[in-house]
Write a protein that holds these residues in place. Structure first.
Motif, PDB file in Angstrom:
ATOM      1  N   ALA A 244       0.844  -1.192   0.000  1.00 37.97           N
ATOM      2  CA  ALA A 244       0.000   0.000   0.000  1.00 37.97           C
ATOM      3  C   ALA A 244       0.882   1.246   0.000  1.00 37.97           C
ATOM      4  CB  ALA A 244      -0.914  -0.004   1.229  1.00 37.97           C
ATOM      5  N   ASN A 245       0.300   2.378  -0.343  1.00 41.66           N
ATOM      6  CA  ASN A 245       1.068   3.631  -0.325  1.00 41.66           C
ATOM      7  C   ASN A 245       1.665   3.860   1.062  1.00 41.66           C
ATOM      8  OD1 ASN A 245       0.530   4.275  -3.003  1.00 41.66           O
ATOM      9  ND2 ASN A 245      -1.389   5.325  -2.483  1.00 41.66           N
ATOM     10  N   GLY A 246       2.953   4.165   1.079  1.00 45.49           N
ATOM     11  CA  GLY A 246       3.656   4.360   2.338  1.00 45.49           C
ATOM     12  C   GLY A 246       4.275   3.101   2.907  1.00 45.49           C
ATOM     13  N   MET A 247       3.990   1.944   2.289  1.00 42.82           N
ATOM     14  CA  MET A 247       4.549   0.666   2.753  1.00 42.82           C
ATOM     15  C   MET A 247       5.152  -0.101   1.579  1.00 42.82           C
ATOM     16  SD  MET A 247       1.884  -0.551   5.731  1.00 42.82           S
ATOM     17  CE  MET A 247       0.383  -0.300   4.796  1.00 42.82           C
ATOM     18  N   THR A 248       5.893   0.642   0.790  1.00 37.96           N
ATOM     19  CA  THR A 248       6.453   0.107  -0.452  1.00 37.96           C
ATOM     20  C   THR A 248       7.475  -0.999  -0.204  1.00 37.96           C
ATOM     21  OG1 THR A 248       6.098   2.169  -1.637  1.00 37.96           O
ATOM     22  CG2 THR A 248       7.878   0.757  -2.441  1.00 37.96           C
ATOM     23  N   GLY A 249       8.349  -0.798   0.785  1.00 35.61           N
ATOM     24  CA  GLY A 249       9.494  -1.685   0.952  1.00 35.61           C
ATOM     25  C   GLY A 249       9.131  -3.137   1.181  1.00 35.61           C
ATOM     26  N   ALA A 250       8.071  -3.402   1.944  1.00 37.75           N
ATOM     27  CA  ALA A 250       7.729  -4.783   2.280  1.00 37.75           C
ATOM     28  C   ALA A 250       7.429  -5.600   1.032  1.00 37.75           C
ATOM     29  CB  ALA A 250       6.537  -4.794   3.236  1.00 37.75           C
ATOM     30  N   ALA A 251       6.607  -5.048   0.154  1.00 46.62           N
ATOM     31  CA  ALA A 251       6.249  -5.789  -1.059  1.00 46.62           C
ATOM     32  C   ALA A 251       7.450  -5.975  -1.973  1.00 46.62           C
ATOM     33  CB  ALA A 251       5.130  -5.055  -1.791  1.00 46.62           C
ATOM     34  N   LEU A 252       8.311  -4.955  -2.060  1.00 48.97           N
ATOM     35  CA  LEU A 252       9.508  -5.082  -2.895  1.00 48.97           C
ATOM     36  C   LEU A 252      10.451  -6.143  -2.342  1.00 48.97           C
ATOM     37  CD1 LEU A 252      10.348  -1.380  -3.848  1.00 48.97           C
ATOM     38  CD2 LEU A 252       8.877  -3.024  -5.017  1.00 48.97           C
ATOM     39  N   HIS A 253      10.600  -6.189  -1.024  1.00 50.00           N
ATOM     40  CA  HIS A 253      11.431  -7.233  -0.427  1.00 50.00           C
ATOM     41  C   HIS A 253      10.882  -8.619  -0.747  1.00 50.00           C
ATOM     42  CE1 HIS A 253      14.334  -4.852   1.613  1.00 50.00           C
ATOM     43  NE2 HIS A 253      13.523  -4.359   2.531  1.00 50.00           N
ATOM     44  N   ALA A 254       9.565  -8.793  -0.654  1.00 45.58           N
ATOM     45  CA  ALA A 254       8.967 -10.097  -0.946  1.00 45.58           C
ATOM     46  C   ALA A 254       9.198 -10.479  -2.404  1.00 45.58           C
ATOM     47  CB  ALA A 254       7.478 -10.073  -0.629  1.00 45.58           C
ATOM     48  N   ALA A 255       9.053  -9.513  -3.316  1.00 41.03           N
ATOM     49  CA  ALA A 255       9.291  -9.794  -4.731  1.00 41.03           C
ATOM     50  C   ALA A 255      10.756 -10.159  -4.976  1.00 41.03           C
ATOM     51  CB  ALA A 255       8.889  -8.589  -5.572  1.00 41.03           C
ATOM     52  N   ARG A 256      11.667  -9.405  -4.369  1.00 39.96           N
ATOM     53  CA  ARG A 256      13.096  -9.734  -4.504  1.00 39.96           C
ATOM     54  C   ARG A 256      13.391 -11.131  -3.942  1.00 39.96           C
ATOM     55  NH1 ARG A 256      13.747  -4.213  -2.515  1.00 39.96           N
ATOM     56  NH2 ARG A 256      14.471  -2.857  -4.214  1.00 39.96           N
ATOM     57  N   GLY A 257      12.769 -11.446  -2.797  1.00 37.40           N
ATOM     58  CA  GLY A 257      12.985 -12.751  -2.195  1.00 37.40           C
ATOM     59  C   GLY A 257      12.538 -13.881  -3.110  1.00 37.40           C
ATOM     60  N   ALA A 258      11.373 -13.724  -3.758  1.00 36.88           N
ATOM     61  CA  ALA A 258      10.881 -14.763  -4.665  1.00 36.88           C
ATOM     62  C   ALA A 258      11.840 -14.960  -5.831  1.00 36.88           C
ATOM     63  CB  ALA A 258       9.486 -14.396  -5.156  1.00 36.88           C
ATOM     64  N   LEU A 259      12.345 -13.869  -6.389  1.00 40.19           N
ATOM     65  CA  LEU A 259      13.302 -13.991  -7.487  1.00 40.19           C
ATOM     66  C   LEU A 259      14.595 -14.657  -7.024  1.00 40.19           C
ATOM     67  CD1 LEU A 259      12.838 -10.481  -9.135  1.00 40.19           C
ATOM     68  CD2 LEU A 259      12.274 -12.685 -10.186  1.00 40.19           C
ATOM     69  N   ALA A 260      15.098 -14.253  -5.857  1.00 39.86           N
ATOM     70  CA  ALA A 260      16.361 -14.797  -5.360  1.00 39.86           C
ATOM     71  C   ALA A 260      16.251 -16.275  -5.005  1.00 39.86           C
ATOM     72  CB  ALA A 260      16.821 -14.008  -4.136  1.00 39.86           C
ATOM     73  N   ALA A 261      15.044 -16.747  -4.679  1.00 38.99           N
ATOM     74  CA  ALA A 261      14.836 -18.154  -4.355  1.00 38.99           C
ATOM     75  C   ALA A 261      14.540 -18.989  -5.587  1.00 38.99           C
ATOM     76  CB  ALA A 261      13.705 -18.296  -3.344  1.00 38.99           C
ATOM     77  N   GLY A 262      14.559 -18.367  -6.767  1.00 42.20           N
ATOM     78  CA  GLY A 262      14.499 -19.155  -7.988  1.00 42.20           C
ATOM     79  C   GLY A 262      13.237 -19.042  -8.804  1.00 42.20           C
ATOM     80  N   ALA A 263      12.276 -18.199  -8.416  1.00 44.52           N
ATOM     81  CA  ALA A 263      11.059 -18.061  -9.221  1.00 44.52           C
ATOM     82  C   ALA A 263      11.404 -17.544 -10.616  1.00 44.52           C
ATOM     83  CB  ALA A 263      10.076 -17.119  -8.539  1.00 44.52           C
ATOM     84  N   GLY A 264      10.742 -18.087 -11.635  1.00 43.56           N
ATOM     85  CA  GLY A 264      11.010 -17.650 -13.005  1.00 43.56           C
ATOM     86  C   GLY A 264      10.371 -16.334 -13.339  1.00 43.56           C
ATOM     87  N   LEU A 265       9.193 -16.094 -12.801  1.00 45.04           N
ATOM     88  CA  LEU A 265       8.452 -14.859 -13.062  1.00 45.04           C
ATOM     89  C   LEU A 265       7.793 -14.401 -11.762  1.00 45.04           C
ATOM     90  CD1 LEU A 265       6.746 -15.908 -16.407  1.00 45.04           C
ATOM     91  CD2 LEU A 265       8.390 -14.034 -16.181  1.00 45.04           C
ATOM     92  N   VAL A 266       7.866 -13.103 -11.499  1.00 46.70           N
ATOM     93  CA  VAL A 266       7.228 -12.521 -10.324  1.00 46.70           C
ATOM     94  C   VAL A 266       6.406 -11.323 -10.770  1.00 46.70           C
ATOM     95  CG1 VAL A 266       7.567 -11.390  -8.095  1.00 46.70           C
ATOM     96  CG2 VAL A 266       9.058 -13.285  -8.766  1.00 46.70           C
ATOM     97  N   LYS A 267       5.172 -11.284 -10.326  1.00 45.57           N
ATOM     98  CA  LYS A 267       4.272 -10.176 -10.647  1.00 45.57           C
ATOM     99  C   LYS A 267       3.851  -9.515  -9.335  1.00 45.57           C
ATOM    100  CE  LYS A 267       1.658 -10.658 -14.210  1.00 45.57           C
ATOM    101  NZ  LYS A 267       0.586 -10.998 -15.191  1.00 45.57           N
ATOM    102  N   LEU A 268       3.817  -8.202  -9.323  1.00 47.44           N
ATOM    103  CA  LEU A 268       3.498  -7.438  -8.127  1.00 47.44           C
ATOM    104  C   LEU A 268       2.182  -6.704  -8.311  1.00 47.44           C
ATOM    105  CD1 LEU A 268       4.276  -6.257  -5.338  1.00 47.44           C
ATOM    106  CD2 LEU A 268       5.609  -4.522  -6.551  1.00 47.44           C
TER     107      LEU A 268
END
Length: 507
Positions: A244-268
């Motif tokens: 949500a607005n003002g809480m950007t970092g949490a969702a970005l961290h989760a997306a980065r985590g999914a990519l770093a753990a091997g996901a082929g595609l990540v959608k936010l």
């Protein structure tokens, strides 16, 4: 490799009893094997003992009997050794004291001054001890704690309840050697135990219903493999919902985590500010802008249908529209879903899909109530198991240790990590890791255990370079490739050692 159990005192006693009665392994054989294994670990871990000598403090029970075996094994190898003991009361301890005396092991009188040895051994009380040490044992323990030499504890340091983790003191161990599997108390009170070394002494296979320790070998065997012919769709699609607005970092961290753990595609799927930040800093991630409630927009609904797994909650917020939005998300195609952070507070209790809940104790209290949260303070294993039954899914209860329970199968226990993870963003990375493993088809408990252990091991690696105090989520991600690489070539420690838990970095 057999699973390594995490034991309460009663489970340890039952295992010992089964070895002796059902499998007819004599108790003297178990004691002899235990003592010699400890002597081997002592010399390997504390080599100054070979010239500086060892002082063994031996209690009245079978833990003290182990101490007499250790002393005899060291003496036979030509290592100086002295024993300060209370009179033994069990048959095996009495016999081993007699054998050590015949062999020429030096026993110190109660009023006699202790020589300055390089290493001390705490063999005063075993797994079944509860409450503070008393009487002669307490006097020996206090003398041992003030002695000044590094202490190796047999089973556990005197004064530590190895079921509850309640520590009465006075002994802090540099190394703790235990048998077959760590005790719950070891993992709850790491600061009292030092390095924990688990050795094999000939127990039969553990009860499959007992909690199991997640080790590097366990994780390496279950990490989803990559194949040369894979394309990005084969590696799993993860949709992260939050930010949500003002809480950007949490969702970005989760997306980065999914990519770093091997996901082929990540959608936010996130609010406008988060989408703008993602487009600027994460070009790897596909984006869908959403108001995050109360209605589910067509593009957001499409992102949910597209995914193999969902991560819902990081930075989602708790405003009234979010609850209705979460209900709409969970009403879509029932794919595996991680519920984290704000989604845990908004979640209604059950979902018609595979779910992994990842609460810390505060979120656990909000979701499951005061009674179960209070119970978790005394027995996080049983509390997590009851919570999993309640939601009909997987519950990962964060903490020291992290406990993962499900409707079926054993509880998984993750003991890796350090205080560097006690910072904003660590849980978001974890949610992303778990989402990536779910997207590859891992079952909920295994995905959660893999994610938690990878997070912990990466934090350990990162802390060695940057310290636990300075560790940030970006440092954990930077260390993660070394963990994947290490897991591709994990080797056994070698007999008699089953596994080693290094003390957490606290600098």
């Amino acid at each position: 490799m057999n699973p390594i159990p995490v034991l309460s005192a009663s489970e340890a006693a039952a295992w010992d009893g089964a070895a002796r009665t059902q499998y007819r392994v004599p108790s003297r054989v178990l004691m002899e094997t235990a003592g010699r294994a400890i002597a081997q670990v002592l010399v390997a871990e504390l080599p100054d003992a070979t010239t500086g000598g060892v002082l063994v403090a031996a209690g009245a029970g079978n833990n003290g009997g182990d101490g007499w075996v250790i002393a005899r094994a060291l003496h036979a190898a030509g290592i100086p050794v002295w024993v300060a003991a209370v009179d033994p009361k069990t048959d095996d301890a009495i016999d081993n004291r007699a054998l050590a005396r015949v062999d020429g092991v030096r026993e110190l009188g109660r009023a006699e001054a202790w020589p300055q040895a390089a290493v001390a051994v705490d063999a005063l009380l075993g797994t079944g001890a509860a409450g503070p040490a008393k009487g002669d044992v307490l006097a020996l323990a206090e003398r041992l704690a003030a002695y000044g030499a590094p202490i190796l504890a047999v089973d556990g340091p005197t004064g530590l309840d190895l079921t509850s983790g309640e520590a009465h003191g006075p002994v802090h161990a540099r190394i703790t050697v235990t048998f077959g599997g760590p005790r719950r108390g070891h993992l709850l009170a790491r600061e009292w135990c030092g390095k924990i070394v688990v050795v094999d002494i000939g127990f039969p296979p553990a009860d499959t219903a007992w909690p199991l320790l997640v080790t590097d070998r366990w994780a390496a065997e279950r990490l989803p493999r990559l194949a040369p012919q894979m394309h990005k769709g084969d590696r799993g699609r993860v949709t992260v919902v939050g930010g949500a607005n003002g809480m950007t970092g949490a969702a970005l961290h989760a997306a980065r985590g999914a990519l770093a753990a091997g996901a082929g595609l990540v959608k936010l799927v996130a609010a406008k500010q988060t989408i703008e930040a993602a487009r600027a800093s994460l070009p790897d991630v596909l984006t869908v802008e959403s108001a995050l409630g109360p209605e589910l927009e067509p593009e957001a609904a499409e992102a949910l249908e597209w995914a193999d797994a969902l991560v819902v909650g990081p930075g989602l917020g708790r405003e009234p529209p979010r609850a209705q939005f979460l209900q709409a998300v969970l009403a879509r195609r029932p794919i595996p879903t991680v519920l984290d952070a704000d989604a845990l507070i908004l979640f209604g209790g059950t979902a018609e899909r595979p779910v992994v809940l990842t609460p810390h104790l505060g979120e656990f209290r909000a979701q499951f109530g005061d009674e179960l949260a209070d119970a978790a303070a005394n027995d996080r294993w049983a509390a997590a198991a009851k919570a999993a039954q309640k939601v009909k899914g997987t519950v990962l209860l964060k903490g020291v240790p992290t406990v993962i329970a499900d409707l079926r199968g054993p509880i998984h226990v993750v003991a890796s990590g350090n205080p560097g993870l006690a910072t904003g963003g660590s849980g978001d990375l974890l949610a992303g890791f778990i989402g990536a493993f779910l997207a590859r088809g891992s079952a909920g408990p295994e995905a959660a255990a893999l994610g938690a252990h990878a997070l912990g091991r990466a934090a350990e690696h990162g802390a060695r370079q940057w310290t636990a105090r300075s560790l940030r989520p970006a440092d954990v991600l930077a260390a993660l490739p070394e963990i994947w690489r290490a897991w591709t070539s994990t080797q056994p420690v070698g007999p008699p050692v089953l596994t080693v838990l290094e003390p957490p970095e606290t600098a």
